[in-house]
Motif scaffolding. Structure first.
Motif, PDB file in Angstrom:
ATOM      1  N   ALA A  26      22.173  -3.256  36.377  1.00 22.13           N
ATOM      2  CA  ALA A  26      22.774  -4.472  35.815  1.00 22.13           C
ATOM      3  C   ALA A  26      21.698  -5.501  35.482  1.00 22.13           C
ATOM      4  CB  ALA A  26      23.788  -5.055  36.799  1.00 22.13           C
ATOM      5  N   LEU A  27      20.677  -5.599  36.337  1.00 21.63           N
ATOM      6  CA  LEU A  27      19.572  -6.532  36.070  1.00 21.63           C
ATOM      7  C   LEU A  27      18.801  -6.127  34.812  1.00 21.63           C
ATOM      8  CD1 LEU A  27      18.312  -7.074  39.705  1.00 21.63           C
ATOM      9  CD2 LEU A  27      19.199  -8.851  38.186  1.00 21.63           C
ATOM     10  N   ALA A  28      18.541  -4.837  34.647  1.00 20.17           N
ATOM     11  CA  ALA A  28      17.821  -4.358  33.460  1.00 20.17           C
ATOM     12  C   ALA A  28      18.624  -4.637  32.191  1.00 20.17           C
ATOM     13  CB  ALA A  28      17.526  -2.867  33.596  1.00 20.17           C
ATOM     14  N   GLU A  29      19.920  -4.399  32.259  1.00 18.95           N
ATOM     15  CA  GLU A  29      20.805  -4.665  31.121  1.00 18.95           C
ATOM     16  C   GLU A  29      20.819  -6.161  30.803  1.00 18.95           C
ATOM     17  OE1 GLU A  29      25.546  -4.565  30.749  1.00 18.95           O
ATOM     18  OE2 GLU A  29      24.658  -2.610  31.211  1.00 18.95           O
ATOM     19  N   LEU A  30      20.873  -6.970  31.837  1.00 15.94           N
ATOM     20  CA  LEU A  30      20.892  -8.421  31.685  1.00 15.94           C
ATOM     21  C   LEU A  30      19.610  -8.924  31.029  1.00 15.94           C
ATOM     22  CD1 LEU A  30      22.409 -11.067  32.417  1.00 15.94           C
ATOM     23  CD2 LEU A  30      21.195 -10.994  34.599  1.00 15.94           C
ATOM     24  N   GLU A  31      18.483  -8.441  31.499  1.00 21.35           N
ATOM     25  CA  GLU A  31      17.187  -8.845  30.949  1.00 21.35           C
ATOM     26  C   GLU A  31      17.113  -8.522  29.449  1.00 21.35           C
ATOM     27  OE1 GLU A  31      13.683  -6.722  32.429  1.00 21.35           O
ATOM     28  OE2 GLU A  31      12.901  -8.686  32.986  1.00 21.35           O
ATOM     29  N   GLN A  32      17.602  -7.341  29.085  1.00 20.47           N
ATOM     30  CA  GLN A  32      17.576  -6.928  27.680  1.00 20.47           C
ATOM     31  C   GLN A  32      18.553  -7.770  26.849  1.00 20.47           C
ATOM     32  OE1 GLN A  32      18.683  -2.849  26.953  1.00 20.47           O
ATOM     33  NE2 GLN A  32      17.545  -2.813  25.038  1.00 20.47           N
ATOM     34  N   GLU A  33      19.758  -7.980  27.359  1.00 19.49           N
ATOM     35  CA  GLU A  33      20.761  -8.737  26.597  1.00 19.49           C
ATOM     36  C   GLU A  33      20.334 -10.174  26.357  1.00 19.49           C
ATOM     37  OE1 GLU A  33      25.294 -10.408  26.907  1.00 19.49           O
ATOM     38  OE2 GLU A  33      24.810  -8.608  28.035  1.00 19.49           O
ATOM     39  N   LEU A  64      29.983  -7.997  37.233  1.00 15.70           N
ATOM     40  CA  LEU A  64      31.201  -7.180  37.296  1.00 15.70           C
ATOM     41  C   LEU A  64      30.868  -5.697  37.141  1.00 15.70           C
ATOM     42  CD1 LEU A  64      33.626  -9.430  35.223  1.00 15.70           C
ATOM     43  CD2 LEU A  64      33.962  -8.721  37.610  1.00 15.70           C
ATOM     44  N   ARG A  65      30.009  -5.385  36.189  1.00 14.32           N
ATOM     45  CA  ARG A  65      29.606  -3.984  35.995  1.00 14.32           C
ATOM     46  C   ARG A  65      28.879  -3.456  37.230  1.00 14.32           C
ATOM     47  NH1 ARG A  65      27.399  -4.499  29.849  1.00 14.32           N
ATOM     48  NH2 ARG A  65      29.432  -4.669  28.847  1.00 14.32           N
ATOM     49  N   GLY A  66      27.968  -4.269  37.773  1.00 15.52           N
ATOM     50  CA  GLY A  66      27.258  -3.871  38.987  1.00 15.52           C
ATOM     51  C   GLY A  66      28.188  -3.714  40.172  1.00 15.52           C
ATOM     52  N   GLY A  67      29.298  -4.444  40.150  1.00 15.72           N
ATOM     53  CA  GLY A  67      30.302  -4.355  41.208  1.00 15.72           C
ATOM     54  C   GLY A  67      31.292  -3.219  40.996  1.00 15.72           C
ATOM     55  N   GLY A  68      31.107  -2.462  39.921  1.00 17.70           N
ATOM     56  CA  GLY A  68      31.937  -1.285  39.690  1.00 17.70           C
ATOM     57  C   GLY A  68      33.033  -1.423  38.661  1.00 17.70           C
ATOM     58  N   SER A  69      33.128  -2.563  38.001  1.00 19.41           N
ATOM     59  CA  SER A  69      34.157  -2.748  36.981  1.00 19.41           C
ATOM     60  C   SER A  69      33.645  -2.298  35.615  1.00 19.41           C
ATOM     61  CB  SER A  69      34.563  -4.224  36.880  1.00 19.41           C
ATOM     62  OG  SER A  69      35.163  -4.653  38.061  1.00 19.41           O
ATOM     63  N   ASP A  70      34.521  -1.668  34.864  1.00 26.16           N
ATOM     64  CA  ASP A  70      34.185  -1.231  33.509  1.00 26.16           C
ATOM     65  C   ASP A  70      34.706  -2.298  32.546  1.00 26.16           C
ATOM     66  OD1 ASP A  70      33.369   0.296  31.355  1.00 26.16           O
ATOM     67  OD2 ASP A  70      35.186   1.524  31.343  1.00 26.16           O
ATOM     68  N   VAL A  71      33.892  -3.337  32.330  1.00 23.30           N
ATOM     69  CA  VAL A  71      34.305  -4.451  31.481  1.00 23.30           C
ATOM     70  C   VAL A  71      33.323  -4.635  30.333  1.00 23.30           C
ATOM     71  CG1 VAL A  71      35.448  -5.699  33.349  1.00 23.30           C
ATOM     72  CG2 VAL A  71      33.065  -6.164  32.841  1.00 23.30           C
ATOM     73  N   THR A  72      33.807  -5.315  29.323  1.00 22.10           N
ATOM     74  CA  THR A  72      32.952  -5.676  28.197  1.00 22.10           C
ATOM     75  C   THR A  72      32.835  -7.194  28.150  1.00 22.10           C
ATOM     76  OG1 THR A  72      34.778  -5.908  26.642  1.00 22.10           O
ATOM     77  CG2 THR A  72      33.799  -3.693  26.866  1.00 22.10           C
ATOM     78  N   ARG A  73      31.916  -7.652  27.371  1.00 22.72           N
ATOM     79  CA  ARG A  73      31.756  -9.095  27.170  1.00 22.72           C
ATOM     80  C   ARG A  73      33.051  -9.691  26.611  1.00 22.72           C
ATOM     81  NH1 ARG A  73      27.257 -12.451  26.707  1.00 22.72           N
ATOM     82  NH2 ARG A  73      27.599 -14.263  25.401  1.00 22.72           N
TER      83      ARG A  73
END
Length: 106
Positions: A26-33, A64-73
């Motif tokens: 989730a951190l890697a995704e966040l950094e990229q986004e 939320l994704r890191g917590g296991g939820s399959d959500v989108t922005r």
């Protein structure tokens, strides 16, 4: 129930209490986004109060994704956060702090 010792933060979204967590993925995704040079830059933005609503949104989605939820922005964009934007910003700041907290440290 969120466990702060494992980096979890609770936030009520659309009437449902959700657990957010910043995993390495989730951190890697966040950094990229957020197109930041480093996560330290993002932490500094929050510490200095220079964060944007987009930063808050990205952190909540990543948590939320890191917590296991399959959500989108888009899912979060249309969600109701209990306590409003301020509660969302607090949760985002807590997520960052807990992600880098050293257990037993000061």
């Amino acid at each position: 129930m969120a466990n702060p010792w494992t980096g979890e933060v609770a936030l009520t979204i659309n009437g449902e209490r959700r657990v957010l967590k910043l995993t390495l993925g989730a951190l890697a995704e966040l950094e990229q986004e957020l197109d930041t040079r480093s996560l330290v830059e993002l932490v500094q933005r929050f510490e200095g109060g220079g964060y944007s609503s987009g930063d808050v949104m990205a952190l909540i989605v990543a948590g939320l994704r890191g917590g296991g939820s399959d959500v989108t922005r888009a899912d979060v964009m249309h969600a109701e956060i209990e306590g409003g934007p301020l509660a969302g910003a607090r949760a985002a700041a807590e997520l960052l702090a807990r992600a880098f907290m050293v257990p037993g440290g000061a």
